[in-house]
Design a protein around this motif. Structure first.
Motif, short mmCIF file in Angstrom:
data_model
loop_
_atom_site.label_atom_id
_atom_site.label_comp_id
_atom_site.label_asym_id
_atom_site.label_seq_id
_atom_site.Cartn_x
_atom_site.Cartn_y
_atom_site.Cartn_z
N UNK A 152 16.66 -74.51 42.27
CA UNK A 152 17.62 -73.52 42.78
C UNK A 152 19.01 -74.11 42.98
N UNK A 153 19.12 -75.44 42.89
CA UNK A 153 20.42 -76.10 43.06
C UNK A 153 20.91 -76.48 41.66
N UNK A 154 21.71 -75.63 41.08
CA UNK A 154 22.04 -75.76 39.66
C UNK A 154 22.93 -76.95 39.34
N UNK A 155 23.52 -77.58 40.35
CA UNK A 155 24.35 -78.76 40.09
C UNK A 155 23.50 -80.03 39.91
N UNK A 156 22.20 -79.93 40.23
CA UNK A 156 21.29 -81.06 40.03
C UNK A 156 20.62 -80.89 38.68
N UNK A 157 20.67 -81.94 37.86
CA UNK A 157 20.17 -81.84 36.49
C UNK A 157 19.20 -82.96 36.16
N UNK A 158 18.34 -82.69 35.20
CA UNK A 158 17.50 -83.74 34.65
C UNK A 158 18.39 -84.85 34.08
N UNK A 159 18.05 -86.09 34.38
CA UNK A 159 18.85 -87.22 33.92
C UNK A 159 19.83 -87.74 34.94
N UNK A 160 20.03 -87.02 36.04
CA UNK A 160 20.95 -87.48 37.09
C UNK A 160 20.37 -88.69 37.82
N UNK A 161 21.19 -89.71 38.00
CA UNK A 161 20.81 -90.90 38.78
C UNK A 161 21.02 -90.59 40.26
N UNK A 162 20.01 -90.89 41.08
CA UNK A 162 20.11 -90.69 42.53
C UNK A 162 20.65 -91.97 43.14
N UNK A 163 21.86 -91.91 43.67
CA UNK A 163 22.51 -93.10 44.21
C UNK A 163 22.22 -93.28 45.70
N UNK A 164 22.17 -92.18 46.45
CA UNK A 164 21.88 -92.29 47.88
C UNK A 164 21.25 -91.00 48.38
N UNK A 165 20.50 -91.12 49.49
CA UNK A 165 19.87 -89.98 50.15
C UNK A 165 20.25 -90.04 51.62
N UNK A 166 20.91 -88.99 52.10
CA UNK A 166 21.38 -88.95 53.49
C UNK A 166 22.17 -90.20 53.86
N UNK A 167 23.01 -90.64 52.95
CA UNK A 167 23.88 -91.77 53.20
C UNK A 167 23.25 -93.13 52.99
N UNK A 168 21.95 -93.19 52.71
CA UNK A 168 21.26 -94.47 52.48
C UNK A 168 21.28 -94.81 51.00
N UNK A 169 21.89 -95.93 50.66
CA UNK A 169 21.97 -96.35 49.27
C UNK A 169 20.58 -96.76 48.80
N UNK A 170 20.13 -96.19 47.66
CA UNK A 170 18.79 -96.48 47.16
C UNK A 170 18.83 -97.22 45.82
N UNK A 171 20.00 -97.70 45.44
CA UNK A 171 20.08 -98.50 44.22
C UNK A 171 19.20 -99.74 44.39
N UNK A 172 18.36 -100.01 43.43
CA UNK A 172 17.43 -101.12 43.51
C UNK A 172 16.01 -100.69 43.89
N UNK A 173 15.84 -99.44 44.30
CA UNK A 173 14.51 -98.94 44.66
C UNK A 173 13.74 -98.56 43.41
N UNK A 174 12.42 -98.71 43.45
CA UNK A 174 11.56 -98.20 42.39
C UNK A 174 11.37 -96.69 42.58
N UNK A 175 10.97 -96.02 41.52
CA UNK A 175 10.91 -94.56 41.55
C UNK A 175 9.91 -94.05 42.58
N UNK A 176 8.79 -94.77 42.78
CA UNK A 176 7.80 -94.29 43.74
C UNK A 176 8.32 -94.39 45.18
N UNK A 177 9.20 -95.36 45.46
CA UNK A 177 9.79 -95.45 46.79
C UNK A 177 10.78 -94.31 47.03
N UNK A 178 11.52 -93.94 45.98
CA UNK A 178 12.45 -92.81 46.10
C UNK A 178 11.68 -91.51 46.31
N UNK A 179 10.60 -91.34 45.53
CA UNK A 179 9.78 -90.14 45.67
C UNK A 179 9.19 -90.05 47.08
N UNK A 180 8.76 -91.17 47.63
CA UNK A 180 8.21 -91.19 48.99
C UNK A 180 9.28 -90.82 50.01
#
Length: 315
Positions: A152-180
């Motif tokens: 429902x959030x059309x500005x989010x697209x397949x292929x987008x890199x997730x850099x941070x969540x709620x201000x927490x930088x997640x660069x260096x995280x594995x995908x399962x940690x981001x999903x968690x």
């Protein structure tokens, strides 16, 4: 009968090697001796997905070294590369470069483009997206479920890199940690993500002909280059149809139990279990190989069943 032989998990060190700037040839930086390198001289061709001349890359044994090779060929920083696709410049998540590279594959590197910040209201427990990562610290969106929260959030697209969540930088995280992290966000609250989308060209269709047609099968050559996080790369024959189907089924089990799809992880599991004689031996092998995960026993039995079926059919 419950698994009883699962030994204490070994502490596994995280991959800490940095990316090394390299020239178009020989960017391995001498980390591998001549005796360790693949026996034959393998040269691959690459382009930047948004448009560029064709570069040559060779002498790499890992994703880190490949990114350094591509960066050197196009005079960019390795940290600019989000991920690579094979035989198409499109953002096609079925064509992602993982741990194997067909000897005839053409590489397209997707680099950082526009940055954006989006607010999402988590109206459901599941956000309806699948996360993967490039193996060197960048997690990105692989799939978005139709009708889900993220859809429902059309500005989010397949292929987008997730850099941070709620201000927490997640660069260096594995995908399962981001999903968690996303799963643990509270329901019925807003959260914020900073994203980076891959750079796009105004017109990339004609240039896709520089590689193979996007309709062709990945790795259509008779052998592949197997990239490893540690140790030298190896040239291997394409997997048999039985093995390939088994790995796909393990990937399905991963999604069912863990909420992720990762064909390289599924391949590693298959390799860990193909010479084992019972699920207990397989469980121990998983702990030794993939100690960062906490796989439930039911998951181990289901994967073992898939491997057992493949072994009975003959690999």
């Amino acid at each position: 009968m419950p698994l009883r032989l699962r030994g204490k998990k070994k502490a596994k060190s995280k991959e800490t090697a940095g990316l090394v700037e390299g020239e178009p040839t020989g960017a391995g930086g001498g980390s591998l001796s001549a005796s360790q390198a693949p026996a034959r001289r393998l040269v691959f061709h690459a382009q930047l997905a948004h448009g560029s001349a064709t570069g040559r890359v060779e002498g790499f044994s890992s994703i880190q070294e490949l990114y350094a090779q591509i960066a050197g060929a196009f005079e960019i920083s390795p940290s600019e590369i989000l991920y690579c696709t094979l035989n198409t410049p499109k953002i096609d998540m079925e064509r992602l470069l993982g741990g194997q590279l067909g000897l005839e594959d053409f590489i397209f590197a997707h680099v950082k483009g526009i940055k954006k910040e989006v607010n999402v209201y988590k109206s459901e427990d599941s956000l309806g997206l699948t996360i993967t990562d490039n193996g060197v610290g960048y997690a990105f969106i692989k799939r978005i479920k139709d009708g889900g929260v993220i859809d429902s959030v059309k500005t989010i697209c397949v292929g987008d890199h997730i850099e941070s969540i709620n201000g927490e930088n997640i660069v260096g995280w594995r995908h399962y940690d981001v999903a968690k992290k996303l799963k643990e966000l509270k329901k019925e609250e807003l959260f914020t993500m900073k994203l980076i989308e891959p750079k796009k060209a105004f017109e990339i269709e004609p240039r896709s002909k520089a590689g193979k047609s996007s309709g062709e099968k990945i790795g259509c050559g008779r052998a592949t280059l197997r990239l490893r996080s540690k140790g030298p790369a190896t040239v291997e024959e394409m997997p048999s149809e039985t093995k390939a189907k088994a790995i796909e089924k393990i990937d399905d089990v991963l999604e069912l139990y863990m909420g992720i799809r990762d064909i390289d992880l599924a391949t590693t599991m298959f390799e860990a279990g193909k010479d084992k004689v019972n699920p207990d031996e397989f469980a121990v092998a998983l702990d030794e190989t993939l100690g960062d995960f906490a796989f439930p026993d039911e998951f181990v039995f289901d994967v073992w069943g898939v491997i057992g079926d493949a072994k009975r059919r003959g690999l």
